[in-house]
Scaffold this active site. Structure first.
Site: not given
Length: 414
Positions: A164, A287, A201, A409, A414, A190
């Site tokens: 992702t 991230e 996660t 995040n 979007t 992942k």
């Protein structure tokens, strides 16, 4: 999205735990990844992992009370104990989608079973991505049939199709001798954001060609998960989609591994090494991360306390921000130890950043702040905590907290 290639990985000595081919490294397993339009055009977003023969299976699942629809479907397959395949998509988590989401997960199972010529009860299902949206089932069904028809043509497609916000695929394998035969344990995972030590996660799919007794496989996997995936944190959030599976198909021809087998410890260590390698890759790829943080705790009274202390330090936003800023603010690590919930004698606590000891037996240690800060300047940062309680130790992994994390995040949907 930048996806680092997994080709060209250096070859390690026989038996070493190495990056490269993951869940398809073990004999008898194949995979394929395809693009079916769940994510943007051309990006792999659906994969099938398949075993030539039935597998015994072990599993670990999210501790989030809101569970994605695939979780119940897969738990049922795991309890059945004869898995043949896993079908997984990215871009949409099929979570918080109600009864319709469960129907969609079961439909994924049924379509994969028909395409592969196996029973639906032997197919596990997983999804990862945006929460609260229905799967585009027409695309999903086409993708499953495409992946099933191209198994083995692109085994590394599994590693790419499950990503992702990850920036790179994550694959590890390890070989070990069992009854004089070479047994392989491989894993593909992942995970990048919404990572916290309650099954991360993350998704992780491990395979082995060893023959293993089911109960022993579950005990071995549960222990490995606790010492690896459950000691990773990026941001303190636990996803509704977390899942880790270990499939054993037995084609290596060894005697059945169980609690009494003489090679059980070697096999268990191989499973743990693969899990640990994947866990570190997840932490490194957090991230927006620029640094991998490793926290080692030793001298604790028991492993549970050592684990709680290590996870508290690596999960502290203040520690993570200080590492990003290359500020060896040891008071933040000290504070995280204090609220960890673990019982320990604070008078025996010592802290080091890299090679620089900054706190010893509950007293500050005179040191050069510049040299301490320099210990945080590389891509890997090690914080060591030493206690005087006993012999237990534990390690946890995380990453720094950066502007990039907020940017990713702040606009995830979007």
């Amino acid at each position: 999205m930048n996806k680092d290639s997994t080709n060209g990985i250096k070859v390690a000595a026989p038996g070493d735990c190495i990056s490269g081919k993951g869940a398809t490294a073990a004999a008898g397993f194949s995979a394929s990844g395809v693009s079916c339009g769940v994510r943007k055009s051309g990006v792999l977003d659906l994969a099938v992992l398949f075993s030539e023969v039935p597998c015994v299976v072990a599993g670990a699942f999210t501790q989030n009370a809101f569970r994605g629809a695939p979780l119940g479907v897969t738990e049922g397959a795991v309890e059945g104990g004869a898995l043949r395949a896993v079908v997984v998509n990215s871009g949409n988590a099929n979570a918080a989608t109600g009864a319709a989401g469960v129907e969609d997960a079961r439909r994924m199972q049924e379509v994969a079973a028909d395409a592969l010529g196996v029973a639906a009860s032997t197919v596990a299902v997983a999804s990862t991505g945006v929460i609260g949206e229905r799967l585009p089932m027409s695309n999903i069904e086409d993708g499953i049939m495409d992946a099933a028809a191209t198994l083995g043509n692109r085994d590394d497609g599994l590693a790419e199709a499950i990503l992702t916000t990850d920036t790179r695929p994550k694959q590890v394998k390890k070989t070990v001798e069992v009854d004089g035969r070479t047994v392989t344990v491989g894993g593909t995972a992942k995970g990048s954001g919404m990572i916290h030590p309650n099954m991360g996660t993350m998704l992780a799919f491990l395979t082995t060609d060893a023959e293993v007794e089911k109960e022993y496989l579950q005990r071995t996997f549960s222990r490995a998960v606790e010492r690896s995936f459950n000691r990773v944190t990026v941001d303190g959030d636990t996803s509704p989609s977390d899942m880790a599976l270990l499939l054993a198909n037995g084609v290596a021809g060894n005697g059945v591994l169980d609690e009494n087998h003489p090679d059980r410890a070697a096999f268990a260590e191989a499973v743990e090494e693969v899990c640990r390698g994947l866990a570190k890759m997840i932490a490194r790829d957090g991230e927006g991360a620029t640094k991998l943080i490793t926290v080692n705790v030793s001298g604790a009274g028991d492993e549970a306390s050592a684990s709680a202390l290590a996870k508290s330090v690596v999960g502290s936003n203040l520690v993570k921000a200080a590492v990003f800023g290359e500020d060896a603010n040891w008071g933040r690590a000290l504070n995280a130890l204090g609220y960890s919930g673990a019982e320990f004698d604070v008078s025996g606590a010592s802290i080091s950043f890299g090679e620089i000891e900054v706190f010893k037996n509950s007293e500050p240690v005179p040191h050069d702040p510049g040299k301490a800060n320099a210990q945080l300047s590389g891509e890997e940062v090690v914080i060591t905590v030493t206690l005087r309680e006993g012999e237990a130790q534990a390690t946890a992994w995380g990453c720094d907290l950066t502007y990039g994390y907020v940017e990713i995040n702040g606009s995830y949907r979007t």
